[in-house]
Design a protein around this motif. Structure first.
Motif, PDB file in Angstrom:
ATOM      1  N   THR A 113       0.827  -1.203   0.000  1.00 21.69           N
ATOM      2  CA  THR A 113       0.000   0.000   0.000  1.00 21.69           C
ATOM      3  C   THR A 113       0.861   1.252   0.000  1.00 21.69           C
ATOM      4  O   THR A 113       0.593   2.214  -0.742  1.00 21.69           O
ATOM      5  N   LEU A 116       2.349   1.755  -3.390  1.00 20.97           N
ATOM      6  CA  LEU A 116       1.342   2.247  -4.330  1.00 20.97           C
ATOM      7  C   LEU A 116       1.104   3.743  -4.146  1.00 20.97           C
ATOM      8  O   LEU A 116       1.031   4.496  -5.126  1.00 20.97           O
ATOM      9  N   GLY A 120       3.616   4.303  -7.000  1.00 19.35           N
ATOM     10  CA  GLY A 120       2.799   3.846  -8.124  1.00 19.35           C
ATOM     11  C   GLY A 120       1.824   4.887  -8.635  1.00 19.35           C
ATOM     12  O   GLY A 120       1.821   5.219  -9.837  1.00 19.35           O
ATOM     13  N   ILE A 121       0.989   5.433  -7.751  1.00 18.08           N
ATOM     14  CA  ILE A 121      -0.032   6.390  -8.192  1.00 18.08           C
ATOM     15  C   ILE A 121       0.579   7.698  -8.676  1.00 18.08           C
ATOM     16  O   ILE A 121       0.227   8.178  -9.769  1.00 18.08           O
ATOM     17  N   ALA A 124       2.125   7.167 -12.072  1.00 20.66           N
ATOM     18  CA  ALA A 124       1.100   6.955 -13.101  1.00 20.66           C
ATOM     19  C   ALA A 124       0.470   8.276 -13.517  1.00 20.66           C
ATOM     20  O   ALA A 124       0.190   8.499 -14.701  1.00 20.66           O
ATOM     21  N   GLY A 270      -8.229   8.153 -16.690  1.00 18.12           N
ATOM     22  CA  GLY A 270      -8.016   6.707 -16.703  1.00 18.12           C
ATOM     23  C   GLY A 270      -8.741   6.048 -17.860  1.00 18.12           C
ATOM     24  O   GLY A 270      -8.188   5.183 -18.554  1.00 18.12           O
ATOM     25  N   HIS A 295      -2.280  -0.767 -16.645  1.00 20.27           N
ATOM     26  CA  HIS A 295      -1.572  -0.655 -15.368  1.00 20.27           C
ATOM     27  C   HIS A 295      -1.741   0.744 -14.781  1.00 20.27           C
ATOM     28  O   HIS A 295      -2.106   0.906 -13.607  1.00 20.27           O
ATOM     29  N   ASP A 296      -1.476   1.767 -15.596  1.00 20.28           N
ATOM     30  CA  ASP A 296      -1.620   3.135 -15.107  1.00 20.28           C
ATOM     31  C   ASP A 296      -3.083   3.542 -15.005  1.00 20.28           C
ATOM     32  O   ASP A 296      -3.462   4.317 -14.111  1.00 20.28           O
ATOM     33  N   LYS A 299      -4.457   2.501 -11.712  1.00 18.50           N
ATOM     34  CA  LYS A 299      -3.951   3.354 -10.628  1.00 18.50           C
ATOM     35  C   LYS A 299      -4.681   4.689 -10.598  1.00 18.50           C
ATOM     36  O   LYS A 299      -4.953   5.235  -9.519  1.00 18.50           O
ATOM     37  N   ILE A 302      -7.969   4.033  -8.931  1.00 16.22           N
ATOM     38  CA  ILE A 302      -7.804   3.924  -7.478  1.00 16.22           C
ATOM     39  C   ILE A 302      -7.677   5.315  -6.865  1.00 16.22           C
ATOM     40  O   ILE A 302      -8.261   5.618  -5.815  1.00 16.22           O
ATOM     41  N   LEU A 303      -6.908   6.179  -7.522  1.00 16.51           N
ATOM     42  CA  LEU A 303      -6.758   7.552  -7.037  1.00 16.51           C
ATOM     43  C   LEU A 303      -8.103   8.274  -7.016  1.00 16.51           C
ATOM     44  O   LEU A 303      -8.437   8.959  -6.035  1.00 16.51           O
TER      45      LEU A 303
END
Length: 358
Positions: A113, A116, A120-121, A124, A270, A295-296, A299, A302-303
């Motif tokens: 987490t 990410l 990650g976020i 992205a 996204g 993949h991006d 993310k 999720i954001l």
């Protein structure tokens, strides 16, 4: 040697029995020579499964890796010489478990987490400049169009805004009533406000999901839905502005809207990534481009979901507790600065960022 009913010697049956006995002896000898190593590996794997490789000492980790290689070699030999199936099944299970312990990422849920959120976020987002431009452009154009049309002709409000979303806030409402919906100074009961906040969260979550998932259709549905949300925003702002409440509604929207509307635009981005993968796959096939962009895109989704949760908390509590328009603006745009700082600065210079840029 067996004698058949016709008096002839049955040498085939004796040979088969001998072969079976030979295989059994060979399997037993094979197991006896290596079973101690397998048991040791099984014990190390079990401990690593319970507490991770951090629970093992240096020598034990080294023995784990060596034991895994020996077990793989034993499995290969067992298959070649056709030993009993139970032994082969045991070795396959042991090797699979050892493989996961040796090669799978040894990271806790908290670590995943954190990676990410910190890498990650943000990375992205920084790789999504064009999709983000599309998302925010759709929202801004929609807001400008909704404001302009409703300023010139208030009846457009009824075209753009669903009745359940308007909640009696219409161009026909008085300035005093509209002011009361901003500041709650007319005794609006908390149950009604809570129900309306829950409705807004549900509505926006549905919109975000639709915007993201429909992006695969060459981004057009995502753009249209985001543009439509901009129309609603512009229509609301025009209605309040016509009653001299432009500054007040700007503050009212800012405290939660900066986060909430950004989430909608990011969801559109996204979806746009998926749509651009279909429309402009480049050297890849469309299937490969879609898998690469997903993949991006996930993310970003999720954001957007995270931002909606934060916006719901602000909308459900702070917006009702804080009545001063100045502080509403400070909190709302302060959250905007927080989001931008996190997404623009976090995860820079990391190994993951360099690998993704290749």
């Amino acid at each position: 040697m067996d004698i058949g009913i016709d008096g002839r010697v049955d040498t085939g049956g004796a040979a088969n029995v001998g072969a079976v006995q030979n295989d059994t002896l060979r399997s037993a000898r094979f197991r006896l020579e290596r079973e101690a190593h397998w048991r040791q590996l099984d014990e190390l794997v079990t401990r690593a499964e319970k507490g991770g490789t951090a629970a093992l000492g240096y020598d034990e980790v080294r023995n784990l890796a060596a034991g895994y290689r020996q077990a793989m070699n034993s499995l290969s030999v067992a298959r070649d010489i056709s030993l009993d199936r139970a032994l082969i099944a045991y070795l396959e299970s042991l090797c699979a478990r050892a493989y996961l312990v040796v090669y799978a990422p040894q990271e806790s849920l908290g670590g995943l987490t954190a990676r990410l959120l910190l890498q990650g976020i943000p990375q992205a987002v920084r790789r999504s400049a064009l999709p983000l431009f599309i998302g925010f452009l759709a929202l801004i154009l929609g807001a400008a169009a909704g404001y302009k049309l409703c300023q010139n002709d208030p009846s457009w409000f009824y075209t753009f805004v669903p009745p359940e979303l308007a909640d009696q806030r219409t161009p026909d409402a008085s300035a005093d009533y509209l002011r009361s919906t901003i500041y709650g100074d007319e005794g609006h009961d908390s149950d009604r406000l809570a129900a309306f906040s829950a409705f807004l969260f549900s509505h926006n979550t549905t919109i975000v999901i639709l915007i993201f998932t429909l992006g695969i259709f060459v981004s057009v549905p995502s753009f249209i839905l985001t543009f439509y949300n901009g129309l609603i925003l512009g229509a609301f702002f025009a209605m309040f502005a016509r009653r001299g409440l432009g500054y007040d509604v700007f503050a009212w929207l800012s405290i939660h809207g900066v986060t909430e509307l950004a989430a909608i635009a990011i969801a559109c981005a996204g979806g746009a990534r998926l749509g651009l993968a279909v429309l402009l796959p480049g050297a890849r096939t469309r299937k490969e481009a879609l898998r690469h962009q997903a993949h991006d895109a996930v993310k970003l989704a999720i954001l957007a979901a995270l931002m909606l949760i934060v916006a719901a908390i602000i909308e459900g509590f702070l917006r009702q507790l804080i009545q001063d328009p100045f502080w509403r603006i400070v909190i709302g745009w302060g959250m905007g600065v927080f989001w931008m700082s996190w997404l623009l600065l976090a995860g820079r210079g990391s190994k993951t960022s360099r690998e993704a840029a290749r």
